[in-house]
Design a protein around this motif. Structure first.
Motif, PDB file in Angstrom:
ATOM      1  N   HIS A  50       0.816  -1.213   0.000  1.00 49.85           N
ATOM      2  CA  HIS A  50       0.000   0.000   0.000  1.00 49.85           C
ATOM      3  C   HIS A  50       0.855   1.271   0.000  1.00 49.85           C
ATOM      4  N   ASP A  51       2.155   1.156   0.260  1.00 47.84           N
ATOM      5  CA  ASP A  51       3.061   2.292   0.101  1.00 47.84           C
ATOM      6  C   ASP A  51       3.634   2.348  -1.310  1.00 47.84           C
ATOM      7  N   VAL A  52       3.835   1.186  -1.928  1.00 46.16           N
ATOM      8  CA  VAL A  52       4.459   1.123  -3.250  1.00 46.16           C
ATOM      9  C   VAL A  52       3.464   1.428  -4.366  1.00 46.16           C
ATOM     10  N   GLU A  53       2.248   0.925  -4.281  1.00 42.55           N
ATOM     11  CA  GLU A  53       1.315   1.078  -5.401  1.00 42.55           C
ATOM     12  C   GLU A  53       1.061   2.535  -5.791  1.00 42.55           C
ATOM     13  N   PRO A  54       0.923   3.485  -4.853  1.00 42.06           N
ATOM     14  CA  PRO A  54       0.778   4.880  -5.294  1.00 42.06           C
ATOM     15  C   PRO A  54       2.016   5.387  -6.038  1.00 42.06           C
ATOM     16  N   ALA A  55       3.185   4.861  -5.717  1.00 45.60           N
ATOM     17  CA  ALA A  55       4.420   5.277  -6.385  1.00 45.60           C
ATOM     18  C   ALA A  55       4.513   4.738  -7.806  1.00 45.60           C
ATOM     19  N   LEU A  56       3.771   3.682  -8.114  1.00 43.02           N
ATOM     20  CA  LEU A  56       3.838   3.088  -9.452  1.00 43.02           C
ATOM     21  C   LEU A  56       3.360   4.046 -10.534  1.00 43.02           C
ATOM     22  N   VAL A  57       2.560   5.023 -10.168  1.00 37.46           N
ATOM     23  CA  VAL A  57       2.099   6.016 -11.148  1.00 37.46           C
ATOM     24  C   VAL A  57       3.297   6.748 -11.750  1.00 37.46           C
ATOM     25  N   THR A  58       4.302   7.070 -10.940  1.00 36.41           N
ATOM     26  CA  THR A  58       5.495   7.748 -11.458  1.00 36.41           C
ATOM     27  C   THR A  58       6.610   6.776 -11.826  1.00 36.41           C
ATOM     28  N   VAL A  59       6.721   5.666 -11.096  1.00 33.49           N
ATOM     29  CA  VAL A  59       7.781   4.681 -11.354  1.00 33.49           C
ATOM     30  C   VAL A  59       7.518   3.920 -12.648  1.00 33.49           C
ATOM     31  N   ALA A  60       6.256   3.623 -12.907  1.00 37.77           N
ATOM     32  CA  ALA A  60       5.872   2.825 -14.081  1.00 37.77           C
ATOM     33  C   ALA A  60       4.726   3.524 -14.823  1.00 37.77           C
ATOM     34  N   PRO A  61       4.988   4.684 -15.429  1.00 37.34           N
ATOM     35  CA  PRO A  61       3.897   5.461 -16.038  1.00 37.34           C
ATOM     36  C   PRO A  61       3.189   4.763 -17.199  1.00 37.34           C
ATOM     37  N   ASP A  62       3.850   3.803 -17.838  1.00 37.15           N
ATOM     38  CA  ASP A  62       3.237   3.112 -18.968  1.00 37.15           C
ATOM     39  C   ASP A  62       2.538   1.813 -18.573  1.00 37.15           C
ATOM     40  N   ALA A  63       2.528   1.511 -17.287  1.00 35.40           N
ATOM     41  CA  ALA A  63       1.901   0.276 -16.791  1.00 35.40           C
ATOM     42  C   ALA A  63       0.708   0.639 -15.913  1.00 35.40           C
ATOM     43  N   GLN A  64      -0.054  -0.357 -15.557  1.00 30.85           N
ATOM     44  CA  GLN A  64      -1.138  -0.158 -14.602  1.00 30.85           C
ATOM     45  C   GLN A  64      -0.516   0.046 -13.217  1.00 30.85           C
ATOM     46  N   PRO A  65      -1.002   0.991 -12.423  1.00 27.34           N
ATOM     47  CA  PRO A  65      -0.402   1.235 -11.109  1.00 27.34           C
ATOM     48  C   PRO A  65      -0.825   0.201 -10.068  1.00 27.34           C
ATOM     49  N   THR A  66      -0.501  -1.050 -10.371  1.00 27.95           N
ATOM     50  CA  THR A  66      -0.832  -2.144  -9.469  1.00 27.95           C
ATOM     51  C   THR A  66       0.262  -3.200  -9.549  1.00 27.95           C
ATOM     52  N   LEU A  67       0.493  -3.860  -8.450  1.00 29.33           N
ATOM     53  CA  LEU A  67       1.504  -4.928  -8.426  1.00 29.33           C
ATOM     54  C   LEU A  67       1.007  -6.192  -9.112  1.00 29.33           C
TER      55      LEU A  67
END
Length: 168
Positions: A50-67
């Motif tokens: 739950h700390d990482v998934e919000p970061a996926l928006v910037t870390v992985a902009p071309d992917a879905q922001p979910t693990l």
């Protein structure tokens, strides 16, 4: 009667606020283990999903922001590798991704590398900056273990590299 109504409202408000208050900060744990005999260096980064998934928006902009998205997980692994730097006695240690374990809300991403073998490691320098601009209260505890001795440092957004010393 008004006192009971007020009290009931207060209790209801506290019950609803409890989940918000339960998780006030964002943190992770990095464990570095150095085996001076073999030179093997392992690094394990651990986070709550739950700390990482919000970061996926910037870390992985071309992917879905979910693990649940393998592309997002691959981008996370690359982000951690790129934003983590390790030196033993002044020599940079290159790390290779070893394993990622996604277990419920626990995330562990492991890397392995090689340092000098057969020599006592005197200094370990760590520099990291995970998820910049995402959580302004992100705190990363780093435990560094060399030959059975553990030292701990803590990183916050904007922290400079830190060096710990082992032995004399």
């Amino acid at each position: 009667m008004r006192g009971r109504t007020f009290l009931a409202g207060l209790v209801a408000g506290l019950v609803l606020a409890t989940p918000v208050l339960a998780h006030r900060g964002h943190s992770g744990l990095t464990v570095i283990e150095v085996d001076p005999r073999t030179g093997v260096v392992t690094v394990s980064h651990r986070f709550a999903a739950h700390d990482v998934e919000p970061a996926l928006v910037t870390v992985a902009p071309d992917a879905q922001p979910t693990l649940d998205d393998p592309d997002a997980v691959a981008a996370l692994e690359e982000h951690l590798d790129r934003r983590f730097r390790l030196e033993l006695d002044g020599a940079r240690i290159d790390l290779d991704h070893a394993e990622t374990d996604l277990a419920a809300d626990d995330i562990r991403v492991d890397y392995v590398g090689s340092g000098p073998s057969g020599a006592a490691v005197r200094t370990v320098r760590v520099d990291l900056d995970f998820f910049p601009g995402v959580h302004d209260d992100q705190e990363q505890q780093v435990n560094i273990r060399v030959a059975g001795v553990t030292r701990t440092v803590v990183f916050r957004p904007g922290s400079a590299a830190q060096t710990v010393t082992f032995g004399r």
